[in-house]
Design an enzyme around this catalytic site. Structure first.
Site, PDB file in Angstrom:
ATOM      1  N   SER A   1       0.855  -1.186   0.000  1.00 56.30           N
ATOM      2  CA  SER A   1       0.000   0.000   0.000  1.00 56.30           C
ATOM      3  C   SER A   1       0.890   1.234   0.000  1.00 56.30           C
ATOM      4  CB  SER A   1      -0.846  -0.016   1.287  1.00 56.30           C
ATOM      5  OG  SER A   1      -1.467   1.236   1.490  1.00 56.30           O
TER       6      SER A   1
ATOM      7  N   TYR B   1      -1.361  -1.502  10.370  1.00 59.20           N
ATOM      8  CA  TYR B   1      -1.504  -1.586   8.906  1.00 59.20           C
ATOM      9  C   TYR B   1      -0.210  -1.091   8.264  1.00 59.20           C
ATOM     10  CZ  TYR B   1      -3.520  -1.123   4.228  1.00 59.20           C
ATOM     11  OH  TYR B   1      -3.765  -1.250   2.878  1.00 59.20           O
ATOM     12  N   ALA B   2       0.280   0.067   8.731  1.00 54.95           N
ATOM     13  CA  ALA B   2       1.495   0.673   8.155  1.00 54.95           C
ATOM     14  C   ALA B   2       2.697  -0.262   8.289  1.00 54.95           C
ATOM     15  CB  ALA B   2       1.781   1.994   8.850  1.00 54.95           C
TER      16      ALA B   2
ATOM     17  N   SER C   1       2.787  -3.564   8.892  1.00 55.05           N
ATOM     18  CA  SER C   1       2.647  -4.837   8.176  1.00 55.05           C
ATOM     19  C   SER C   1       2.835  -4.627   6.679  1.00 55.05           C
ATOM     20  CB  SER C   1       1.284  -5.491   8.462  1.00 55.05           C
ATOM     21  OG  SER C   1       0.232  -4.694   7.961  1.00 55.05           O
ATOM     22  N   LYS C   2       2.343  -3.501   6.164  1.00 58.04           N
ATOM     23  CA  LYS C   2       2.464  -3.233   4.726  1.00 58.04           C
ATOM     24  C   LYS C   2       3.904  -2.881   4.353  1.00 58.04           C
ATOM     25  CE  LYS C   2      -1.527  -4.262   3.344  1.00 58.04           C
ATOM     26  NZ  LYS C   2      -1.763  -5.211   2.253  1.00 58.04           N
TER      27      LYS C   2
END
Ligand SMILES: NC(=O)c1ccc[n+]([C@@H]2O[C@H](COP(=O)([O-])OP(=O)(O)OC[C@H]3O[C@@H](n4cnc5c(N)ncnc54)[C@H](O)[C@@H]3O)[C@@H](O)[C@H]2O)c1
Length: 274
Positions: A162, A185-186, A188-189
């Protein structure tokens, strides 16, 4: 005239789309079916795939090249038996796309932890759930695919990261919506981008290419305030449609990208350009 099909055709190649029931995942299903691949959707929510298939002309036309399996990518024993079934059913695989992600509403956290919590109170349980699916799931799905890709003689893996794996989420665009894009999220992405490089360098000798695709935000009934703020931050002045990523996935899965491995293809309307 011969060159285009030679570059892009995926005739009867077995490609697993893990997370293929989702918004971007199903756009991948449709375009790769159109390129004549045999598509295997693996998703925790198979009903969503069934619903989309009913409404999709291309899926209906190529239904004999479409298979669906229920799978939770955070569970290594389920992944192991999934690949066993795939081996029994199809023998070998050419491609794997890891397009699933944990959004907090696809699997409820047992203790009701808030997936969208702010950094200073981000729950450990939510952190673990997000990394278990986004990062560990991509690792396990790829690792356990290897025997079937080696059997095939060549393989292609694409991880979906992402823009928020490259730059920080911009907290100013969420307004009073009560949601944001959380820290887990940040991280893991971001992890997926270097998992891609690691796998690319370590699997090249097995004739397996590994790349990453980093999309920007897709329209999905967000609030008007959010959409306006997002557009303001995007040089191309709009959010994406799932179809905006179809050209990229054909490129990454086919011979058109045969000299590319370990790369991160960013398609974000220019979001990360300033
Ligand atoms: N939509 C966006 O705005 C956007 C922006 C940037 C990056 N991305 C990335 O693109 C990818 C696809 O996004 P999307 O919008 O299509 O998401 P989506 O929520 O529509 O689809 C995600 C899919 O993953 C599946 N899934 C969730 N947990 C799973 C599990 N444990 N095991 C198996 N399947 C599981 C869901 O059932 C769903 O089908 C994600 O990796 C996401 O991070 C999306």
């Amino acid at each position: 005239m011969e060159l285009i099909p030679k570059l892009f055709n995926l005739n009867n190649k077995n490609i697993i789309i893990a997370g293929g029931s989702g918004q971007i995942g199903f756009a991948f299903v449709e375009i790769l079916l159109d390129a004549e691949a045999h598509i295997i959707i693996a998703d925790i929510d198979t009903e969503m795939a069934q619903e989309k298939i009913k409404k999709s002309e291309i899926a209906q036309q190529s239904i004999d090249r479409l298979s669906i399996y229920k799978l939770d990518v955070s569970k290594s024993d389920e992944i192991q038996s999934f690949y066993q079934t795939i081996e029994n059913d199809f023998g070998k695989i050419y491609g794997l796309i890891n397009v699933f992600h944990f959004k907090g509403n696809t699997r409820k956290l047992d203790t009701g932890s808030n997936f969208f919590a702010a950094f200073d109170e981000y729950p450990e349980e939510a952190w673990n759930a997000v990394h278990d699916i986004n990062l560990k799931g991509s690792f396990l799905m790829s690792q356990k695919a290897l025997p079937l890709m080696k059997k095939n003689g060549e393989g292609v893996i694409v991880n979906i990261s992402s823009t928020y794996g490259i730059v920080s989420a911009n907290k100013n665009i969420y307004g009073n919506s009560g949601i944001n894009s959380p820290v887990a999220y940040a991280t893991s992405k971001a992890g997926l981008i270097n998992l891609t490089r690691y796998m690319a360098t370590h699997l090249a000798d097995d004739n397996i290419r590994v790349n990453c695709l980093s999309p920007g935000g897709v329209y999905n009934n967000q609030s008007e305030e959010f959409i306006n703020n997002y557009m303001e931050k995007t040089p191309l002045k709009r959010m994406a449609e799932p179809e905006d990523y179809q050209g990229a996935i054909i490129f990454l899965m086919s011979k058109a990208s045969k000299y590319m491995t370990g790369a991160n293809l960013v398609i974000d309307g220019g979001w990360t350009a300033w």
